[in-house]
Design a protein around this motif. Structure first.
Motif, PDB file in Angstrom:
ATOM      1  N   SER A   8       0.825  -1.216   0.000  1.00  0.00           N
ATOM      2  CA  SER A   8       0.000   0.000   0.000  1.00  0.00           C
ATOM      3  C   SER A   8       0.855   1.260   0.000  1.00  0.00           C
ATOM      4  O   SER A   8       0.371   2.333  -0.321  1.00  0.00           O
ATOM      5  N   ARG A   9       2.146   1.131   0.338  1.00  0.00           N
ATOM      6  CA  ARG A   9       3.048   2.293   0.215  1.00  0.00           C
ATOM      7  C   ARG A   9       3.042   2.843  -1.206  1.00  0.00           C
ATOM      8  O   ARG A   9       3.235   4.038  -1.424  1.00  0.00           O
TER       9      ARG A   9
ATOM     10  N   ASN B 241      -5.086   2.539   3.015  1.00  0.00           N
ATOM     11  CA  ASN B 241      -3.652   2.429   2.746  1.00  0.00           C
ATOM     12  C   ASN B 241      -2.850   2.381   4.043  1.00  0.00           C
ATOM     13  O   ASN B 241      -1.961   1.532   4.219  1.00  0.00           O
ATOM     14  N   ALA B 242      -3.150   3.314   4.951  1.00  0.00           N
ATOM     15  CA  ALA B 242      -2.406   3.402   6.205  1.00  0.00           C
ATOM     16  C   ALA B 242      -2.641   2.178   7.083  1.00  0.00           C
ATOM     17  O   ALA B 242      -1.702   1.629   7.680  1.00  0.00           O
TER      18      ALA B 242
ATOM     19  N   LEU C 287      -7.088   6.716   1.826  1.00  0.00           N
ATOM     20  CA  LEU C 287      -5.907   6.994   2.649  1.00  0.00           C
ATOM     21  C   LEU C 287      -5.921   6.145   3.909  1.00  0.00           C
ATOM     22  O   LEU C 287      -4.883   5.595   4.317  1.00  0.00           O
ATOM     23  N   TYR C 288      -7.089   6.014   4.538  1.00  0.00           N
ATOM     24  CA  TYR C 288      -7.172   5.190   5.744  1.00  0.00           C
ATOM     25  C   TYR C 288      -6.880   3.726   5.423  1.00  0.00           C
ATOM     26  O   TYR C 288      -6.131   3.061   6.152  1.00  0.00           O
TER      27      TYR C 288
ATOM     28  N   ASP D 200     -11.146  10.098  -1.118  1.00  0.00           N
ATOM     29  CA  ASP D 200      -9.723  10.274  -0.820  1.00  0.00           C
ATOM     30  C   ASP D 200      -9.412   9.843   0.614  1.00  0.00           C
ATOM     31  O   ASP D 200      -8.423   9.147   0.872  1.00  0.00           O
ATOM     32  N   SER D 201     -10.246  10.250   1.560  1.00  0.00           N
ATOM     33  CA  SER D 201     -10.007   9.944   2.972  1.00  0.00           C
ATOM     34  C   SER D 201     -10.105   8.443   3.245  1.00  0.00           C
ATOM     35  O   SER D 201      -9.281   7.880   3.978  1.00  0.00           O
TER      36      SER D 201
ATOM     37  N   PHE E 264       0.533   5.656  -1.834  1.00  0.00           N
ATOM     38  CA  PHE E 264       0.648   6.955  -1.182  1.00  0.00           C
ATOM     39  C   PHE E 264       1.225   7.991  -2.149  1.00  0.00           C
ATOM     40  O   PHE E 264       2.130   7.704  -2.926  1.00  0.00           O
TER      41      PHE E 264
END
Length: 248
Positions: free
Chosen positions: A127-128, A173-174, A170-171, A166-167, A131
């Motif tokens: 998942s990096r 991915n993190a 992002l979650y 987007d949010s 980003f």
């Protein structure tokens, strides 16, 4: 004249064919090995990430695995960032997108996020690659389009829906990266940094009285699985969106 890697990349984004002419091998083994193609590069890259983790993935490492030189890869892939984009796109291509339903939109968006999480967790740390990447791969954009459609069907205001896509990504991915890092530490038996719930409870209980709430609510702070926390956080994010319809 053969198209440049940049031209091939532009063609992929327009047509999403994923195909490219094989690169001729050079040297004494040139005629005895399979030709280099985009699919061969992607498959080899996935294999490296699955066995060694994303941090091991470099263009030189892929070239070595394919028994060729980096220049053979650059005939198809512009650079490492382009390879990252191809890998994330290939994972996104496997996501099943439902027909947006106002009655079940919450479950639908959670399902898409969960599928994406599970795809990332197949390949430690991958998942990096998602980003700080501007969406341009058609398979990646397909998932974003599908998520946007679901949120809009749920009555979410367009601007909020756009930012929510987007949010949420992002979650996911993190979250996937954190789980992958923890799993890699466990594989290395790095118990100093990855501890059990019992050990966390013991450490919290041993804290000085200047941490009264941490000591009192230690059970709550350490409760649940990582999947429980994933579902909880998605629920928080989705529940706070303006204009949301009630899911049935």
């Amino acid at each position: 004249m053969s198209p440049t890697p940049q031209e091939r990349r532009a063609a992929r984004h327009q047509l999403d064919t994923g195909a490219s002419a094989p690169a001729a091998r050079r040297g004494p083994s040139g005629g005895r090995k399979k030709p280099i193609t985009v699919d061969a590069i992607i498959g080899t890259a996935f294999g490296i990430v699955a066995s060694e983790g994303y941090e091991a993935l470099t263009m030189r490492r892929v070239a070595t695995a394919l028994e060729t030189g980096p220049s053979s890869l650059y005939a198809h892939v512009v650079n490492k960032e382009d390879l990252d984009e191809l890998l994330i796109g290939r994972l996104c291509a496997e996501i099943e997108l439902p027909e947006p339903d106002p009655a079940t939109w919450r479950r639908q968006i959670i399902s898409v996020c969960t599928q994406l999480r599970d795809q990332y967790l197949r390949f430690p740390g991958i998942s990096r690659a998602a980003f700080a990447a501007a969406p341009s791969n058609l398979d990646t954009l397909r998932v974003a389009e599908g998520m946007l459609a679901i949120l809009l069907a749920g009555g979410i205001e367009p601007q909020a829906a756009a930012w929510a896509v987007d949010s949420l990504a992002l979650y996911v991915n993190a979250y996937s990266l954190e789980v992958s890092l923890a799993d890699r530490r466990l594989d290395r038996k790095d118990d100093e940094w990855v501890v059990s719930r019992d050990e966390l409870l013991r450490r919290f209980a041993a804290l000085p009285d200047t941490f009264p709430r941490t000591k009192r609510y230690a059970a709550e702070l350490t409760a649940g699985t990582v999947d429980d926390r994933f579902d909880f956080t998605l629920g928080l994010m989705i529940g706070g969106l303006p204009g949301a319809r009630v899911d049935h």
